[in-house]
Design an enzyme around this catalytic site. Structure first.
Site, PDB file in Angstrom:
ATOM      1  N   THR B 143      31.982  45.424  38.585  1.00 15.04           N
ATOM      2  CA  THR B 143      32.555  45.914  39.436  1.00 15.04           C
ATOM      3  C   THR B 143      33.426  47.186  38.293  1.00 15.04           C
ATOM      4  O   THR B 143      32.845  48.369  38.040  1.00 15.04           O
ATOM      5  CB  THR B 143      34.161  45.051  39.919  1.00 15.04           C
ATOM      6  OG1 THR B 143      34.335  44.270  38.917  1.00 15.04           O
ATOM      7  CG2 THR B 143      33.956  44.344  40.384  1.00 15.04           C
ATOM      8  N   LYS B 167      28.678  39.022  35.986  1.00 10.95           N
ATOM      9  CA  LYS B 167      29.260  40.078  35.805  1.00 10.95           C
ATOM     10  C   LYS B 167      30.842  39.272  35.169  1.00 10.95           C
ATOM     11  O   LYS B 167      31.269  38.837  35.311  1.00 10.95           O
ATOM     12  CB  LYS B 167      29.557  40.865  36.641  1.00 10.95           C
ATOM     13  CG  LYS B 167      30.258  39.655  38.041  1.00 10.95           C
ATOM     14  CD  LYS B 167      32.090  39.952  38.473  1.00 10.95           C
ATOM     15  CE  LYS B 167      32.879  41.500  38.217  1.00 10.95           C
ATOM     16  NZ  LYS B 167      33.816  41.303  38.624  1.00 10.95           N
ATOM     17  N   THR B 178      33.738  30.402  36.018  1.00  9.78           N
ATOM     18  CA  THR B 178      34.292  31.311  35.447  1.00  9.78           C
ATOM     19  C   THR B 178      33.055  32.851  36.514  1.00  9.78           C
ATOM     20  O   THR B 178      32.070  32.586  36.926  1.00  9.78           O
ATOM     21  CB  THR B 178      33.516  31.754  33.657  1.00  9.78           C
ATOM     22  OG1 THR B 178      33.647  33.041  33.884  1.00  9.78           O
ATOM     23  CG2 THR B 178      31.479  31.101  34.207  1.00  9.78           C
ATOM     24  N   GLU B 257      37.497  44.781  29.632  1.00 13.16           N
ATOM     25  CA  GLU B 257      37.818  46.193  30.247  1.00 13.16           C
ATOM     26  C   GLU B 257      38.867  46.501  28.800  1.00 13.16           C
ATOM     27  O   GLU B 257      39.381  46.381  27.973  1.00 13.16           O
ATOM     28  CB  GLU B 257      38.846  45.714  30.950  1.00 13.16           C
ATOM     29  CG  GLU B 257      37.848  45.788  31.814  1.00 13.16           C
ATOM     30  CD  GLU B 257      39.462  45.290  33.385  1.00 13.16           C
ATOM     31  OE1 GLU B 257      38.831  45.613  34.587  1.00 13.16           O
ATOM     32  OE2 GLU B 257      40.758  45.229  33.398  1.00 13.16           O
ATOM     33  N   ASN B 379      43.611  49.441  34.060  1.00 15.68           N
ATOM     34  CA  ASN B 379      44.718  48.034  34.843  1.00 15.68           C
ATOM     35  C   ASN B 379      45.930  48.734  35.249  1.00 15.68           C
ATOM     36  O   ASN B 379      46.349  48.688  36.728  1.00 15.68           O
ATOM     37  CB  ASN B 379      44.799  47.449  34.431  1.00 15.68           C
ATOM     38  CG  ASN B 379      43.619  46.189  34.124  1.00 15.68           C
ATOM     39  OD1 ASN B 379      42.257  45.473  35.174  1.00 15.68           O
ATOM     40  ND2 ASN B 379      42.877  46.010  33.083  1.00 15.68           N
TER      41      ASN B 379
END
Lengths: 384, 384
Positions: B143, B167, B178, B257, B379
Site C-alpha cells: 500500500t 507489507k 501482524t 511511513e 497520514n
C-alpha cells in the site's frame, strides 16, 4: 495587591535557566494551608516529586516553588541535594519550615540545576518584590507552552473562590497525576475531604488529557486551601474545583505541542467507566486518527480501527455507533456530499468524536489534539 | 519458472482499485499445503480475517489471495458476501474447494470492494498468465510501502528453503499477528509443529515491530508448507523461519511511513521477558524518543522517561543503565564532546537503544522507526 484568592501571594523572576522568560515561580500563603497533591507514577521521577510527596504527606504546607526549563531528573545524589537546598532557601525566605515548602520542576532531563543562579535569584525575592498576578504565575511555569493557562470559579454563593494555573504541552499522558497544576482556594476544606475530592477531580480532568502518550517524570498537581474565607458547601466547592480543573485540562490539550485542533472523545454505553476510558484513550492517542483530524481527512475508518485495537472481548462492531459531532458515520454510510461535510467539520478548532458501544452505561470523556508537522519539528530539536 | 519454493506459483495483476500498481496477488500450491496462520486481535477485524481464520482452522490450504488498497473492513453484510465471493472465484479458477483459499486485504477502511473489476481481474488470470517472482508478489501486496519486502533462507543442508513476503508501513503495532506476511516453504512440516513454531517466531519478530502503535484491522501472517522437498531437521527449519521473519520484520520497521531511521531497542536483565518487552515497546513507541532520533538530538533523558512511564514497581532508576549503540549515557554523564558524538551516531540509518534494568534475566528486542514530518504528511491525506 495581586488577584490571587485571599491569603495567597505570588512572585516570579528570571534566572536565565534557558532564556530570558520567567523560570522561578513562588506561591506562598500567609497561614499554613491544607493541601492535597498527586504526582507522576513514573519510576524515573525526579527529586522534586519525591521531596514534595514527602512534604505534602501531612496535608499541610505554606508554599510552592516551581522551576521551569530544567526538570532536575536523572541527576543522581546531586539532584537530591539541590532540590533540598531550594526548599530550604525558600523556607528561610518565608520564615517557615522546609517541610512546608513543595517544589516542582519541568524541562530538560539529565542536566543539573544552575545552583549559583538559583541562590542569587531566591535572594533577590523578598517582601518588597512586586507581587505577581495569576497570569504571571502561569507564565512563570511555562516551557514549550504557547499560552499561559489559568482558570477561576467562584464557589456557589460564598465569597470564596478556586483558581488554578497549569502548564504542559508535550510529554503529556498523565497516569495518576499530571503536568504541573497549582490550584488555590480561600475556602476552608478539611484535609480528608480535600484529598478525596482532589483525586476524584484529577481523575476526571488532568488524567483525561493526552497529547502524545508520554508520561512525564515530573507531573505534579497540588491544591492549597488557605481557609481565609471560611467553609463552603461541599457540593459548591466540588463544582468549582471540577470547573477549574476541566478548564485547565482542555487548555492543556488545545495547546499540545504543534496542535491546531482540540480533540474531545466521548465514549458511552460501555461496560463500565474504565472500559469507556480505555477506548477513548485508544482513539485520542491514535497517531492515525490525530493525523486524519490534522489533514481534515474524513477517514472515519481510523476511529473504527482504534476502537478495534483495544481488543475488548465484549465490543461487537455490529453494535458500535460512531459520530463526529452530531453526524453519524458508522454504521450508516456517508455519500460523497456527507464526506465533504465531515471534512469541513474537521477544519474547525474543536472536533468531538463520539462512540457508543451499546453494552451498558459506562462513560468517559478525554481530550487530546491533532498530530502535526509542528509536533515533530518542536521535538526533533528541543534541547539544541 | 518463478523463483518460489518448490510446488508454489504466483500471479499478480492490476484491478485499478486505487491506481495502476498491482493490487491482486494470488499464491497457490500444486498440492494441498500444511498451513499455520495468525491474525489481528482487533474487534473491528474485517471479513478477510474472519473468513481466513475459518479456512485455516483445519491447517490445510491450497492458495492465498491478497487484495491491496482496500481493506474491506466495516462494510457490513456486503463486505462478508464480497469476501466469500472472492474465495469462491479463486477456488473455481484453481479447481479446489473455497475452504482451501485464504484471503487478506489491506487499504482504506469502510469502502466496498469494486467487485466488477475484481471478477474481471480474476477471469483474466489463468494457467497461461506469466508466473510472478517473489519480488512481484511482494510488490503486489504493497500500500504505502516504498519498497517490496522479501526474505529467503535455506534450511540447513537440505534442499528445502523458506521464503517470505510482507507489507506494512503504517497502522503497525501487531498485537498477536501482524500486517500481511506470507511465508512459503517446500519443507515438509507436521501441522502441530508448524503452528507452534510459527506462533513462537511471530511473537519474536512481527509482534516486536511498532511503527505507530496503531493495530490494523487486517493483520494476517500465514505460512504454507508444500512438503515438496520432504522433511527437514526441525532446528534447521526453526532457524531458517526465524531468519526470514526477522529479516521481514526489520524491513517493515525501516520502511515505516515517513521513516528515515530504523530503531532497534534491546532491553535486558529485566524481571522476565514480558517486562522487557513492555519496557522496550514503551521506548520504541515514545513520540518523544522517535522525534529525538529524527532530529539527531542527544536527548537521552527521553529514554529514561519512557522507561519510567511503564510504572513497573521493581524498576529502580539507580540500577538502570542506558546505552546508545555501545555508548553508555546513563548513569555516567556525557560531556559536550560525548553529546556531540551521540548526535553523530543518531544520524546513522540504524540506531540501537540498549537498556539494562539490573533485575534478572528477562530479554526483549523490538524494532520501530523515527517519527518524521513525512509520517504526518502521508497520514494527513491518505484517503484524499
Amino acid at each position: 495587591m495581586s488577584d490571587l484568592p485571599n491569603g495567597f501571594h505570588g512572585r516570579v523572576t528570571n534566572l536565565r535557566i534557558k532564556d530570558d522568560t520567567d523560570d522561578l515561580t513562588l506561591i506562598h500563603s500567609e497561614q499554613p494551608c491544607t493541601v492535597a497533591a498527586v504526582f507522576t507514577q513514573s519510576r524515573f521521577c525526579g527529586p522534586s516529586v519525591t521531596l514534595s510527596r514527602h512534604h505534602a504527606a501531612d496535608h499541610s504546607a505554606r508554599a510552592m516553588v516551581v522551576l521551569s526549563k530544567n526538570a532536575n531528573v536523572a541527576n543522581g545524589p546531586q539532584g537530591d541535594a539541590d532540590a533540598h537546598e531550594v526548599t530550604a532557601l525558600v523556607a528561610a525566605l518565608l520564615g517557615c519550615d522546609a517541610s512546608d515548602v513543595l517544589i516542582a520542576s519541568t524541562g530538560v532531563i539529565g542536566r543539573p540545576y544552575p545552583m549559583d543562579r538559583i541562590r542569587q535569584g531566591l535572594q533577590s525575592l523578598n517582601p518588597y518584590t512586586p507581587e505577581a498576578d495569576l497570569i504571571d504565575l502561569a507564565r512563570g511555569i511555562m516551557t514549550t507552552d504557547t499560552v499561559p493557562k489559568v482558570a477561576r470559579a467562584s464557589i456557589g454563593n460564598t465569597a470564596a473562590s478556586v483558581m488554578g494555573i497549569a502548564k504542559g504541552v508535550g510529554m503529556i499522558e498523565p497516569d495518576m497525576a499530571t503536568m504541573i497544576a497549582v490550584i488555590l482556594t480561600d475556602a476552608e476544606v478539611a484535609a480528608d475531604a480535600l484529598d478525596a475530592t482532589f483525586r476524584r477531580v484529577v481523575n476526571r480532568t488532568f488524567n483525561c488529557v493526552s497529547v502524545d502518550t508520554d508520561t512525564s517524570t515530573s507531573d505534579t498537581a497540588v491544591i492549597f486551601a488557605s481557609g481565609a474565607k471560611g467553609p463552603a458547601p461541599s457540593d459548591d466547592f466540588d463544582a468549582a474545583l471540577l470547573s477549574v480543573c476541566t478548564d485547565l485540562a482542555k487548555q492543556i490539550a488545545a495547546d499540545g505541542e504543534g496542535a491546531e485542533t482540540l480533540i474531545e472523545v466521548v465514549v458511552d454505553t460501555a461496560r463500565d467507566d474504565d472500559q469507556a476510558h480505555r477506548v477513548a484513550k485508544s482513539i485520542v492517542n491514535s497517531p492515525l486518527v490525530k493525523t486524519a483530524v490534522h489533514g481534515a481527512d474524513p477517514n472515519w475508518g481510523r476511529v473504527a480501527m482504534a476502537v478495534g485495537k483495544t481488543n475488548e472481548p465484549d465490543i461487537d462492531q455490529d453494535r458500535v455507533v460512531i459520530r463526529f459531532g452530531d453526524r453519524e458515520v458508522y454504521p450508516i454510510r456517508l455519500d460523497d456530499a456527507g464526506l465533504a461535510q465531515l471534512s469541513e467539520y474537521l477544519r474547525g478548532d474543536e472536533v468531538v468524536i463520539h462512540v457508543s458501544l451499546g453494552i451498558a452505561q459506562g462513560h468517559a470523556r478525554v481530550w487530546g489534539c491533532d498530530l502535526t508537522d509542528g509536533y515533530v519539528r518542536i521535538n526533533a530539536d528541543y534541547t539544541t
